[in-house]
Design a protein around this motif. Sequence first.
Motif, PDB file in Angstrom:
ATOM      1  N   PRO A   1       0.899  -1.189   0.068  1.00 43.64           N
ATOM      2  CA  PRO A   1      -0.071  -0.058  -0.039  1.00 43.64           C
ATOM      3  C   PRO A   1       0.761   1.272   0.059  1.00 43.64           C
ATOM      4  CG  PRO A   1       0.034  -1.153   2.107  1.00 43.64           C
ATOM      5  CD  PRO A   1       0.751  -1.967   1.082  1.00 43.64           C
ATOM      6  N   GLY A   2       0.176   2.210  -0.503  1.00 42.43           N
ATOM      7  CA  GLY A   2       1.007   3.577  -0.467  1.00 42.43           C
ATOM      8  C   GLY A   2       1.491   4.240  -1.958  1.00 42.43           C
ATOM      9  N   SER A   3       2.102   5.076  -1.953  1.00 37.57           N
ATOM     10  CA  SER A   3       2.518   5.817  -3.384  1.00 37.57           C
ATOM     11  C   SER A   3       3.996   5.771  -3.398  1.00 37.57           C
ATOM     12  CB  SER A   3       1.902   6.982  -3.470  1.00 37.57           C
ATOM     13  OG  SER A   3       2.435   7.891  -4.415  1.00 37.57           O
ATOM     14  N   ALA A   4       4.351   5.892  -4.745  1.00 40.14           N
ATOM     15  CA  ALA A   4       5.815   6.300  -4.602  1.00 40.14           C
ATOM     16  C   ALA A   4       6.158   7.641  -5.270  1.00 40.14           C
ATOM     17  CB  ALA A   4       6.296   5.192  -5.810  1.00 40.14           C
ATOM     18  N   ASP A   5       5.099   8.359  -5.491  1.00 41.62           N
ATOM     19  CA  ASP A   5       5.366   9.889  -5.884  1.00 41.62           C
ATOM     20  C   ASP A   5       5.558  10.559  -4.853  1.00 41.62           C
ATOM     21  OD1 ASP A   5       5.091  11.979  -7.679  1.00 41.62           O
ATOM     22  OD2 ASP A   5       3.110  11.873  -7.967  1.00 41.62           O
ATOM     23  N   LEU A   6       6.617  10.589  -4.139  1.00 40.77           N
ATOM     24  CA  LEU A   6       6.998  11.757  -3.197  1.00 40.77           C
ATOM     25  C   LEU A   6       7.126  13.065  -4.008  1.00 40.77           C
ATOM     26  CD1 LEU A   6       7.435  12.240  -0.367  1.00 40.77           C
ATOM     27  CD2 LEU A   6       9.919  11.756  -0.732  1.00 40.77           C
ATOM     28  N   PRO A   7       7.714  12.995  -5.238  1.00 33.54           N
ATOM     29  CA  PRO A   7       7.832  14.405  -5.650  1.00 33.54           C
ATOM     30  C   PRO A   7       6.428  15.323  -5.978  1.00 33.54           C
ATOM     31  CG  PRO A   7       9.159  13.041  -6.883  1.00 33.54           C
ATOM     32  CD  PRO A   7       8.476  12.008  -5.955  1.00 33.54           C
TER      33      PRO A   7
ATOM     34  N   THR B   1       5.994  19.761   4.406  1.00 33.90           N
ATOM     35  CA  THR B   1       6.297  19.276   5.520  1.00 33.90           C
ATOM     36  C   THR B   1       6.201  17.595   5.701  1.00 33.90           C
ATOM     37  OG1 THR B   1       5.464  21.145   6.736  1.00 33.90           O
ATOM     38  CG2 THR B   1       5.658  19.032   8.077  1.00 33.90           C
ATOM     39  N   GLN B   2       5.126  17.196   4.830  1.00 30.35           N
ATOM     40  CA  GLN B   2       4.936  15.915   4.832  1.00 30.35           C
ATOM     41  C   GLN B   2       6.038  15.248   4.084  1.00 30.35           C
ATOM     42  OE1 GLN B   2       1.515  14.407   2.370  1.00 30.35           O
ATOM     43  NE2 GLN B   2       1.981  12.098   2.740  1.00 30.35           N
ATOM     44  N   GLN B   3       6.517  15.958   2.924  1.00 31.69           N
ATOM     45  CA  GLN B   3       7.544  15.277   2.073  1.00 31.69           C
ATOM     46  C   GLN B   3       8.942  15.264   3.080  1.00 31.69           C
ATOM     47  OE1 GLN B   3       9.194  18.146  -0.969  1.00 31.69           O
ATOM     48  NE2 GLN B   3       8.174  16.626  -2.565  1.00 31.69           N
TER      49      GLN B   3
ATOM     50  N   VAL C   1       8.722  12.333   5.310  1.00 29.75           N
ATOM     51  CA  VAL C   1       9.016  11.148   4.550  1.00 29.75           C
ATOM     52  C   VAL C   1      10.347  10.882   4.176  1.00 29.75           C
ATOM     53  CG1 VAL C   1       8.581   9.760   2.535  1.00 29.75           C
ATOM     54  CG2 VAL C   1       6.629  10.818   3.429  1.00 29.75           C
ATOM     55  N   MET C   2      11.064  11.865   3.896  1.00 36.33           N
ATOM     56  CA  MET C   2      12.239  11.729   3.547  1.00 36.33           C
ATOM     57  C   MET C   2      13.242  11.301   4.630  1.00 36.33           C
ATOM     58  SD  MET C   2      13.382  11.622   0.241  1.00 36.33           S
ATOM     59  CE  MET C   2      14.924  12.201   0.283  1.00 36.33           C
ATOM     60  N   GLU C   3      12.724  11.893   5.887  1.00 36.49           N
ATOM     61  CA  GLU C   3      13.522  11.751   7.172  1.00 36.49           C
ATOM     62  C   GLU C   3      13.415  10.187   7.561  1.00 36.49           C
ATOM     63  OE1 GLU C   3      12.183  14.449   9.897  1.00 36.49           O
ATOM     64  OE2 GLU C   3      13.718  16.093   9.028  1.00 36.49           O
ATOM     65  N   ASP C   4      12.187   9.713   7.463  1.00 38.49           N
ATOM     66  CA  ASP C   4      11.804   8.233   7.579  1.00 38.49           C
ATOM     67  C   ASP C   4      12.552   7.334   6.877  1.00 38.49           C
ATOM     68  OD1 ASP C   4      10.321   6.523   9.376  1.00 38.49           O
ATOM     69  OD2 ASP C   4       9.657   5.867   7.586  1.00 38.49           O
ATOM     70  N   PHE C   5      12.560   7.798   5.613  1.00 42.91           N
ATOM     71  CA  PHE C   5      13.683   6.952   4.526  1.00 42.91           C
ATOM     72  C   PHE C   5      14.953   6.877   5.007  1.00 42.91           C
ATOM     73  CE2 PHE C   5      16.068   7.120   0.811  1.00 42.91           C
ATOM     74  CZ  PHE C   5      15.908   5.720   0.632  1.00 42.91           C
TER      75      PHE C   5
ATOM     76  N   GLY D   1       1.125   8.394   4.229  1.00 44.51           N
ATOM     77  CA  GLY D   1       1.233   9.219   5.248  1.00 44.51           C
ATOM     78  C   GLY D   1       2.666   9.832   5.430  1.00 44.51           C
ATOM     79  N   ASN D   2       3.244   9.945   6.746  1.00 44.51           N
ATOM     80  CA  ASN D   2       4.899  10.417   6.533  1.00 44.51           C
ATOM     81  C   ASN D   2       5.781   9.052   6.861  1.00 44.51           C
ATOM     82  OD1 ASN D   2       4.202   9.548   9.194  1.00 44.51           O
ATOM     83  ND2 ASN D   2       4.418  11.713  10.111  1.00 44.51           N
ATOM     84  N   ARG D   3       5.182   8.056   6.542  1.00 48.83           N
ATOM     85  CA  ARG D   3       6.121   6.613   6.732  1.00 48.83           C
ATOM     86  C   ARG D   3       6.421   6.028   5.566  1.00 48.83           C
ATOM     87  NH1 ARG D   3       6.472   5.437  12.196  1.00 48.83           N
ATOM     88  NH2 ARG D   3       8.203   4.426  11.478  1.00 48.83           N
ATOM     89  N   VAL D   4       7.517   5.196   5.419  1.00 50.50           N
ATOM     90  CA  VAL D   4       7.862   4.480   4.443  1.00 50.50           C
ATOM     91  C   VAL D   4       7.295   2.764   4.486  1.00 50.50           C
ATOM     92  CG1 VAL D   4       9.767   3.142   3.189  1.00 50.50           C
ATOM     93  CG2 VAL D   4      10.024   5.831   3.914  1.00 50.50           C
ATOM     94  N   THR D   5       6.487   2.550   3.640  1.00 51.50           N
ATOM     95  CA  THR D   5       6.014   1.191   3.644  1.00 51.50           C
ATOM     96  C   THR D   5       6.738   0.020   2.998  1.00 51.50           C
ATOM     97  OG1 THR D   5       4.654   1.847   1.526  1.00 51.50           O
ATOM     98  CG2 THR D   5       3.494   2.268   3.835  1.00 51.50           C
ATOM     99  N   ALA D   6       7.548   0.421   2.096  1.00 54.09           N
ATOM    100  CA  ALA D   6       8.367  -0.577   1.608  1.00 54.09           C
ATOM    101  C   ALA D   6       9.357   0.199   0.723  1.00 54.09           C
ATOM    102  CB  ALA D   6       7.678  -1.561   0.737  1.00 54.09           C
TER     103      ALA D   6
END
Length: 455
Positions: free
Chosen positions: A103-109, A115-117, A120-124, A213-218
């Motif tokens: 689940p989730g999206s790969a489209d971070l750009p 703030t969410q972006q 996500v990058m910090e969690d990654f 959300g703000n977390r990496v799922t995979a």
Amino acid sequence: MSGSTHDLPPGLLVWLETLGKGSISRLERHVARREAWVVDIAREDGSVLEAFLRLDRQPVAGGNVSLQREAGICRALMATAIPVPALLGWNEEHHAALFSRVPGSADLPGVADKTQQRQVMEDFIDVIARLHRLEPDALGLDDLLGPPPRTAAEAALGDLDAQLQQFASFLADYEDPLLSYGADWLRRFAPQSVARVSLVQGDTGPVNFMFAGNRVTAVVDWEWGHWGDPMEDLGNICVREFWNPSGGLQGLFRRYEEQSGIPYTRAAAQYYRIQQNVRGMIPIHAACAQPGLRESMAWYLCYRYIGDRSTCEALADAMGIALERPDMPEPDNNKGSVLLRAAANSLQRDVLPDLQTPFACSRLRDAQVLIDCAEREHRYGNAIRADNAAEIATLLGQQPKDYAHATTRLLEAMRDRRIADEPLLQYLARKAFRDEWLYQPAASLYPARNWSALD
């Protein structure tokens, strides 16, 4: 089943249904550079297995980049704290891997909330820090990946050497001064030390992970995975963020250092973003020479010409050289090729209205890009080659008979180290700027790509 038009081997479909314990209810080609399919398998109990099929129709025996490698790494990481798609099965006959659909999206750009972006990058980056802390011996991947490198030079150059070996037959007849210079530069400036050897993804960063959300799922796409210097993945992140801008890199690598305990240096990130570009450009240049390519030639041209320019910029940044942009050819009054315009009109008028799948529509748009590139080549190609040949003549102090002859003489001079780094890189960069301009219809697929600042 929905989206059932395909050319998959019948035996592969039987394997999918046997593995999923049901019947295929959805089979759709995923719009991506490499072949992949969205698969749903309906079971008798009413449940649906949502899966993702990857297929390698032309596996390279002993290749350092492979779908089989990706499948094996995902299998090993499923038992760790690194989020990866679950490997549901591997088919050796068809070189196919079935993964769980995450689940989730790969489209971070595409995330508008900066703030969410950033979150996500910090969690990654925290996930990558955990990945690099894993002990290689505990992963059981030596049979798949081979023994870890023993020296810093092996860590830096092992994957490059494997690429050069894998594509040796192509490179033997392919004269490209930038690839030659880049490989030589990497050898001359290889790191002298490495803090530790880790499992590195080898192509990590935005769009190669899923998030919700703000977390990496995979973290996805592990076919480049190998043992190496953890700093290599930081260089990879620079490259992926170049192509997929996701808020910049400010402070992320210092955060990585705090989370992992592995020291970060700007010089290491500079080196490994060049390493990623050079080794990554080898198969891309090879793909651009294949008229029967199953994948999108338009996207490969985009990667090639923007990638060549960005390689020159990264080399210049590492060496403290200010690059000089050349003037481009003046617009001409040539009406261009009647045949190319007729082909473009036919595609848009007669073919596009009857297309029904997203994949087919995307491939038609790709064909339009190729026609537009061919039109610009028809108009300006000779002028670009003449400018390049004139610059090579200045470098060599002699006038070659044509551009092809000039390139051969330049490579000979490079092998003999008769040209200093700065004038050579200035020429390579000006050529790359010209090529990107010439193939602008393809380059515009990723417009305005520039390196993010490094701490």
